[in-house]
Design a protein around this motif. Structure first.
Motif, short mmCIF file in Angstrom:
data_model
loop_
_atom_site.label_atom_id
_atom_site.label_comp_id
_atom_site.label_asym_id
_atom_site.label_seq_id
_atom_site.Cartn_x
_atom_site.Cartn_y
_atom_site.Cartn_z
N ILE A 323 53.16 41.79 29.43
CA ILE A 323 53.55 40.93 30.56
C ILE A 323 52.58 41.08 31.71
O ILE A 323 52.14 40.10 32.31
N LEU A 324 52.19 42.31 32.00
CA LEU A 324 51.27 42.54 33.12
C LEU A 324 49.90 41.93 32.87
O LEU A 324 49.25 41.45 33.80
N LEU A 325 49.46 41.95 31.62
CA LEU A 325 48.16 41.34 31.32
C LEU A 325 48.17 39.84 31.59
O LEU A 325 47.15 39.27 31.96
N VAL A 326 49.31 39.21 31.41
CA VAL A 326 49.44 37.78 31.70
C VAL A 326 49.68 37.56 33.19
O VAL A 326 49.08 36.67 33.82
N ALA A 327 50.54 38.37 33.78
CA ALA A 327 50.95 38.16 35.18
C ALA A 327 49.86 38.51 36.18
O ALA A 327 49.84 37.99 37.30
N GLY A 328 48.96 39.41 35.81
CA GLY A 328 47.88 39.76 36.73
C GLY A 328 48.27 40.87 37.70
O GLY A 328 49.17 41.68 37.42
N ASN A 329 47.62 40.88 38.84
CA ASN A 329 47.76 41.98 39.79
C ASN A 329 49.03 41.84 40.63
O ASN A 329 48.99 41.55 41.82
N ILE A 330 50.17 42.06 39.99
CA ILE A 330 51.43 42.05 40.72
C ILE A 330 51.90 43.48 40.94
O ILE A 330 51.54 44.39 40.20
N ASN A 331 52.69 43.66 41.96
CA ASN A 331 53.38 44.93 42.16
C ASN A 331 54.64 44.87 41.30
O ASN A 331 55.58 44.15 41.61
N TYR A 332 54.66 45.60 40.21
CA TYR A 332 55.76 45.48 39.27
C TYR A 332 57.03 46.13 39.78
O TYR A 332 58.07 46.08 39.12
N TYR A 333 56.99 46.76 40.94
CA TYR A 333 58.20 47.23 41.60
C TYR A 333 58.76 46.17 42.56
O TYR A 333 59.91 46.26 42.97
#
Length: 502
Positions: A323-333
């Protein structure tokens, strides 16, 4: 090798056929290729680690003739209005060490803040997750009596939970924060060790503070404490039933954005990410194909697995990393924000404050350097990660011990959807009535601050405009939640306003 011993390896190999090509050959330093580095990086990310340091310097001196629990009253310089009729001189603020029973050389560090309201207020235990992250994260940035300014001054927190409770923050398991041992054998590898240590600590704490023994007692925390909290609650309840020691007036437990039932919660990752626009339909379909193997891995992990539990950890967290690889530089918190720096949040002021010599001296920790999150602790608990701690909860709520599960709506890592689903699916005598209960508005000072579902001893609260750390993002709503829940009803707003008195 027999078929059973091959299972973890087959699971690991099978996952590679389902991962996006970008995940199999990651170009970013955040997701290294080897299994060991992959697991280590994921643990670091999942644990909200604000900088890993090794402990150095001498530990506090050990005196065999000294009591097991040694506590000192703090005299902190806190700016602003205390927001209470109690003077700072009267207010009890303490820090101490407890020499743990059933260990070789372990000492558990804690803070204890008496209520700014009334001494009859509940006693609340707060546990930060990790595993291996200090509860000082909550103390200084979430629900403690004070916040820390950029110049390292302490400022009264108008919405600190000590306005409605006598609150304890514990550094645990051993090795977390200021807690330490001189013997590596004192590391904890499962919830049995964690819960036994905390039970022993609580027995010593109430023996040292007998005037609080009859107060209602609640166990709270967030993140990986979704594992700790049910285990400790069960241990305290069992100790009471078996009359092992002091009878603790246990009334409830609350889990904030926690990891409790991994099998269900990992199944919600792709759905949550898709519903929030972090991934598209094609990515959702592809990532969702990983889940059945993740679910199988968790099943094989069971309650006592080791190799299978590590394998399921790697398998299941590939859902998150995909998911992070698709979403990019997000703060996952907090998906509304960008991840600033490798760890997404900057908690360096806390480290600077606690590592000042004058502060260390006042706390009684000697030359021991403060550690925000300890790598050794989380590595020791890696095979605990995929254990299901929901299994012991029905017996607790059947005995009338109430549970509140709350979650900020913008957290990805322990998202509200996964928490909602495991609470909804939990089998207990009130399951049908709970499922049929409506979602109600949760209002604070006349403003809708979340959605609440409740029946009997079980409540779920989705908190608006909050990420992983609800008391940091929505302090007023979090204090209102604590006050109403401990007083018996989350549904109805008090007539008195929670706006700070200034």
């Amino acid at each position: 090798m027999n078929a059973r011993s091959l299972t973890p390896l087959l699971l690991l190999l099978s996952i590679s056929t389902l991962l996006p090509s970008s995940f199999q050959n990651p170009s970013t330093k955040l997701y290294p290729g080897s299994s060991h580095r992959f697991a280590e990086t994921l643990i670091r990310d999942l644990n909200l680690i604000p900088g890993i340091q090794e402990i150095d310097g001498d530990s506090p001196a050990d005196d065999p003739s000294s009591p097991r629990l040694v506590e000192r009253k703090l005299k902190l310089d806190i700016l602003g209005d205390i927001g209470s009729g109690i003077s700072i001189e009267e207010l009890g603020q303490h820090a101490g060490y407890y020499q743990l029973n059933h260990t070789h050389a372990a000492k558990m560090f804690y803070f204890f803040f008496e209520s700014r309201g009334s001494s009859s207020d509940p006693v609340v235990l707060w546990l930060t997750g990790g595993p291996g992250c200090s509860s000082e994260l909550a103390l200084f940035y979430e629900n403690g009596p004070f916040n820390i300014a950029d110049n390292l001054s302490l400022i009264w927190n108008d919405y600190g939970w000590d306005k409605a409770s006598n609150i304890i923050y514990v550094d645990q398991p051993t090795g977390t924060g200021f807690s330490y041992s001189k013997d590596i054998r004192d590391l904890r590898y499962n919830e049995k060790g964690v819960s036994n240590d905390l039970y022993d600590f609580l027995q010593a704490f109430f023996e040292a503070h007998p005037k609080f023994l009859k107060n209602e007692f609640y166990i709270t925390g967030e993140s990986y404490a979704g594992h700790y909290i049910p285990a400790v609650t069960e241990r305290v309840h069992r100790g009471n039933k078996e009359k092992e020691g002091l009878q603790i007036n246990l009334k409830g437990f609350a889990i904030g954005n926690g990891l409790t039932n991994p099998s269900i919660q990992y199944g919600a990752y792709a759905d949550y990410a898709y519903s929030m626009g972090l991934i598209g339909e094609a990515a959702h379909k592809k990532i969702s194909k990983i889940y059945p193997i993740c679910e199988l891995g968790i099943k094989l992990c069971g309650s006592s697995g080791v190799i299978t539990c590590f394998a399921s950890y790697v398998l299941c967290n590939s859902i998150f990393t995909s998911i992070l690889l698709v979403a990019g530089n997000i703060n996952y918190y907090d998906i509304r924000k960008k991840c600033e720096g490798e760890l997404c949040y900057d908690f360096s002021n806390m480290e600077k404050f606690l590592n000042q010599k004058a502060v260390r001296d006042s706390l009684g920790v000697g030359d021991r350097k403060f550690v925000s999150c300890n790598t050794l602790v989380y590595e020791a608990l890696i095979t605990d990660w995929m254990k299901n701690l929901e299994v012991g909860i029905p017996a607790l709520i059947e005995d009338g011990i109430k549970l509140l599960v709350y979650a900020g709506e913008y957290d990805l890592i322990c998202n509200w959807l996964g928490n909602f689903r495991w609470v909804e699916s939990m089998e207990w005598s009130g399951q049908q009535a709970y499922s049929a209960a409506p979602m109600l508005p949760f209002t604070v000072d006349g403003e809708e601050s979340g959605q609440l579902k409740t029946f009997g001893p079980l409540s779920f609260l989705k908190v608006y405009n909050a990420g992983h750390m609800v008391p940091m993002d929505q302090p007023k709503a979090a204090l209102a939640m604590l006050k109403r829940w401990t007083k018996g009803s989350l549904e109805y707003e008090e007539h008195t306003s929670l706006v700070a008195e200034i």
